[in-house]
Design an enzyme around this catalytic site. Sequence first.
Site, PDB file in Angstrom:
ATOM      1  N   HIS A 108       0.858  -1.187   0.000  1.00 21.27           N
ATOM      2  CA  HIS A 108       0.000   0.000   0.000  1.00 21.27           C
ATOM      3  C   HIS A 108       0.890   1.232   0.000  1.00 21.27           C
ATOM      4  O   HIS A 108       1.964   1.223   0.582  1.00 21.27           O
ATOM      5  CB  HIS A 108      -0.895   0.014   1.254  1.00 21.27           C
ATOM      6  CG  HIS A 108      -2.035   0.957   1.143  1.00 21.27           C
ATOM      7  ND1 HIS A 108      -1.908   2.300   1.396  1.00 21.27           N
ATOM      8  CD2 HIS A 108      -3.307   0.758   0.748  1.00 21.27           C
ATOM      9  CE1 HIS A 108      -3.088   2.883   1.191  1.00 21.27           C
ATOM     10  NE2 HIS A 108      -3.940   1.994   0.795  1.00 21.27           N
ATOM     11  N   ASP A 144      -8.006  -4.914  -0.359  1.00 21.27           N
ATOM     12  CA  ASP A 144      -8.501  -5.725  -1.483  1.00 21.27           C
ATOM     13  C   ASP A 144      -8.213  -7.204  -1.324  1.00 21.27           C
ATOM     14  O   ASP A 144      -8.756  -8.023  -2.070  1.00 21.27           O
ATOM     15  CB  ASP A 144      -7.863  -5.221  -2.795  1.00 21.27           C
ATOM     16  CG  ASP A 144      -8.350  -3.827  -3.132  1.00 21.27           C
ATOM     17  OD1 ASP A 144      -7.514  -2.911  -3.242  1.00 21.27           O
ATOM     18  OD2 ASP A 144      -9.576  -3.646  -3.220  1.00 21.27           O
TER      19      ASP A 144
END
Length: 429
Positions: A307, A364
């Site tokens: 991320h 996700d």
Amino acid sequence: MSETAKIILDGKEYVCPIITGTENEKAIDISSLRSDSGHITLDFGFKNTGSTKSAITFLDGEKGILRYRGYPIEQLAEKSTFIEVAYLLIYGELPNPKELNYFSNSVGRHTLVHEDMRRFFEAFPTGAHPMGILSTMISSLSTFYPHSQDPNRPMEDIDLTMHRLIAKMPTLAAMAYKFAMGQPTMYPINKLSYIDNFLYMMFGLPVEDYEVDPIVADAMDKLLILHADHEQNCSASTVRIVGSSQANMYSAISAGIAALWGPLHGGANQAVIEMLEMIRNDGGNMQKWIDKAKDKNDSFRLMGFGHRVYKNFDPRATIIKKACDNVLDKMGIDDPVLDIARKLEEVALKDPYFVERGLYPNVDFYSGIIYRALGVPTEMFTVMFAIGRLPGWIAQWKEMIENREPIGRPRQVYVGATKRDYMPMDKRS
Ligand code: SDX
């Protein structure tokens, strides 16, 4: 005495003010750097560059903190509803009963789309990806509401456009799914809750009654809350920069949907399931794929890992992982892909490559597994992300307009050919 930063260029000193936010984040304000010194800054992907001051969402990547308007995501996911969180993000405060009732009813009154839009769906090729359909349909809403073109209209007009978007996004998403399935579309039933209405339009059929499973509805509501905003991510920044040209809100949101589609961003939830299925079909050899993800000469990445901001755990992934176990357990589903996901996470997080780079599962990684359990087809996963992120995009757009921010127009460092004269054809090699 406010803090300052001193930059010394060619022996000359330039003083830039330091901005401090309410969570003690600090920024060097370089607004006058170019006019004073002739220098700009360069920061590919804006990894270290703030584009605005915002009061919507706070996140701390090192501590795994995420708050919407100051409220911790853990509390909102447990105690709130998506429609209430949408109100909070857009208007800045949790609604009282009267405000929530007004907002829910206003959204409920705009769930239908113009019948002419059905012809658009018939024009898409069979197998068209629902994200391409959704981005197109949301942009085309601006043609049905020409008065909404001006973002500086009175607040009640802006409210109407915001409520229309929140109301019609699920309707258009469900229509995209039904057209893809070759099934009749289901018209919304406004007495149903926001989530129940969406599930009805997605999975209902005119030939039988459709009962919403409360487990599914609760999980879906929680997932939409967890996706509702994430400060200046790729798609939110896209919405802000498109809106900064004074383009209408529908066009800005449509651009946000397009940005979200990318597999490095919201499209990762579809890519995660496709990756897990590929690993399963390849015999489940985790180490082989982890080695590929580490190999600089191999374009393969572990989708759902890493991320831009969270260099520790993504708090949303932690909540979704728990919800995943709960939903699959309650539904009695034993999904081999979930076993692969858990094993992959376990093996990856023992590998120094991932730990050193702070590559942990992100929002996700597990969301696709829940969507699968809820009966959502893989190609609709990023559409679910878009439905969840819509109130965040709207809140970001509204803040940018209300703050009268200038049109976004970054500078560059030119590295191309220096001045040269036109070369006649007979002189070219
Ligand atoms: C979302 O910004 C947001 O808030 C986004 C989001 C939101 O709510 O809006 O949180 C939603 O987009 C989540 C992210 C979903 N994307 C994926 O899961 C795709 C896989 N992840 C990556 O591609 C990557 O981690 C990014 C795009 C998410 C972040 O990339 P960065 O910040 O630009 O980091 P980077 O590409 O510079 O990587 C740093 C290092 C590199 O190695 P080195 O050059 O240091 O040797 O980490 C490596 C990268 O090669 N790396 C990975 C990896 N992600 C980063 N290596 C293998 N697998 C990965 N997934």
